[in-house]
Design a protein around this motif. Structure first.
Motif, PDB file in Angstrom:
ATOM      1  N   SER A  28      32.500  42.866 -34.011  1.00 23.43           N
ATOM      2  CA  SER A  28      32.806  41.983 -35.134  1.00 23.43           C
ATOM      3  C   SER A  28      32.117  42.530 -36.379  1.00 23.43           C
ATOM      4  CB  SER A  28      32.333  40.561 -34.839  1.00 23.43           C
ATOM      5  OG  SER A  28      30.938  40.538 -34.651  1.00 23.43           O
ATOM      6  N   LEU A  29      32.894  42.755 -37.400  1.00 29.22           N
ATOM      7  CA  LEU A  29      32.361  43.307 -38.637  1.00 29.22           C
ATOM      8  C   LEU A  29      31.760  42.192 -39.489  1.00 29.22           C
ATOM      9  CD1 LEU A  29      35.188  45.799 -39.584  1.00 29.22           C
ATOM     10  CD2 LEU A  29      32.980  46.312 -38.561  1.00 29.22           C
ATOM     11  N   TYR A  78      31.649  40.757 -42.505  1.00 26.10           N
ATOM     12  CA  TYR A  78      32.343  40.801 -43.797  1.00 26.10           C
ATOM     13  C   TYR A  78      31.484  40.258 -44.938  1.00 26.10           C
ATOM     14  CZ  TYR A  78      36.549  42.037 -41.271  1.00 26.10           C
ATOM     15  OH  TYR A  78      37.447  42.689 -40.486  1.00 26.10           O
ATOM     16  N   ILE A 108      29.766  43.442 -45.764  1.00 20.18           N
ATOM     17  CA  ILE A 108      30.610  44.576 -46.149  1.00 20.18           C
ATOM     18  C   ILE A 108      31.221  44.369 -47.535  1.00 20.18           C
ATOM     19  CG2 ILE A 108      32.743  45.803 -45.563  1.00 20.18           C
ATOM     20  CD1 ILE A 108      32.003  45.469 -42.638  1.00 20.18           C
ATOM     21  N   THR A 146      24.005  45.891 -43.172  1.00 18.52           N
ATOM     22  CA  THR A 146      25.294  46.130 -42.519  1.00 18.52           C
ATOM     23  C   THR A 146      25.152  47.186 -41.426  1.00 18.52           C
ATOM     24  OG1 THR A 146      26.416  45.621 -44.596  1.00 18.52           O
ATOM     25  CG2 THR A 146      27.708  46.743 -42.916  1.00 18.52           C
ATOM     26  N   ILE A 166      25.701  46.506 -37.343  1.00 19.66           N
ATOM     27  CA  ILE A 166      26.686  47.243 -36.545  1.00 19.66           C
ATOM     28  C   ILE A 166      25.999  48.072 -35.466  1.00 19.66           C
ATOM     29  CG2 ILE A 166      28.432  49.075 -36.640  1.00 19.66           C
ATOM     30  CD1 ILE A 166      29.242  47.930 -39.387  1.00 19.66           C
TER      31      ILE A 166
END
Length: 140
Positions: free
Chosen positions: A5-6, A8, A11, A59, A63
């Motif tokens: 799952s990024l 956001y 980002i 970020t 990740i």
């Protein structure tokens, strides 16, 4: 656990910072020439550069912690059971779920970057004023 799952909320500010820094870099000759707006643009550049470092680092950390946890899911079902639960997996899980600092970095980054940019602006303006006084005092 097939997909990551990024984040956001991390980002999007990173992309905005990169775009604004790109625009400022593209127009740097016009923006950074001496004038009354010079220190505004310098401090704005400092703001977005520091903000990008903070939010981009968060970020990356988010990740990479998810990727580290993902390697412990041997059967790929997204759950940890039996042989998958080890002390290393527990450490990776704790690192992945202890993400309050990373999740709020876009807010704390705004505050920290704003303070640093404010000091850069203030010091720049004060130096400019001292130089201006020195040159007018020497010519008289």
């Amino acid at each position: 656990m097939n997909e990551i799952s990024l984040p956001y909320h991390l980002i999007i500010p990173s992309i905005i910072s990169i775009l604004i820094l790109g625009i400022v870099f593209y127009n740097r000759k016009r923006l950074f020439k001496s004038g009354k707006w010079k220190w505004f643009w310098v401090s704005l550049t400092v703001f977005f550069a520091i903000y990008l470092l903070i939010v981009g680092g968060a970020t990356y950390s988010d990740i990479s912690s998810e990727l580290a946890l993902r390697k412990f899911d041997l059967n790929g079902d997204g759950f940890f059971n039996g042989d998958e639960i080890t002390t290393e997996q527990k450490k990776a899980m704790k690192n992945a779920i202890s993400d309050t600092g990373r999740n709020f970095s876009f807010i704390t980054g705004l505050i920290f970057s704003g303070i640093i940019a404010f000091f850069v602006f203030g010091i720049g303006k004060i130096t400019e004023l001292i130089k201006k006084k020195k040159t007018t005092h020497n010519t008289v």
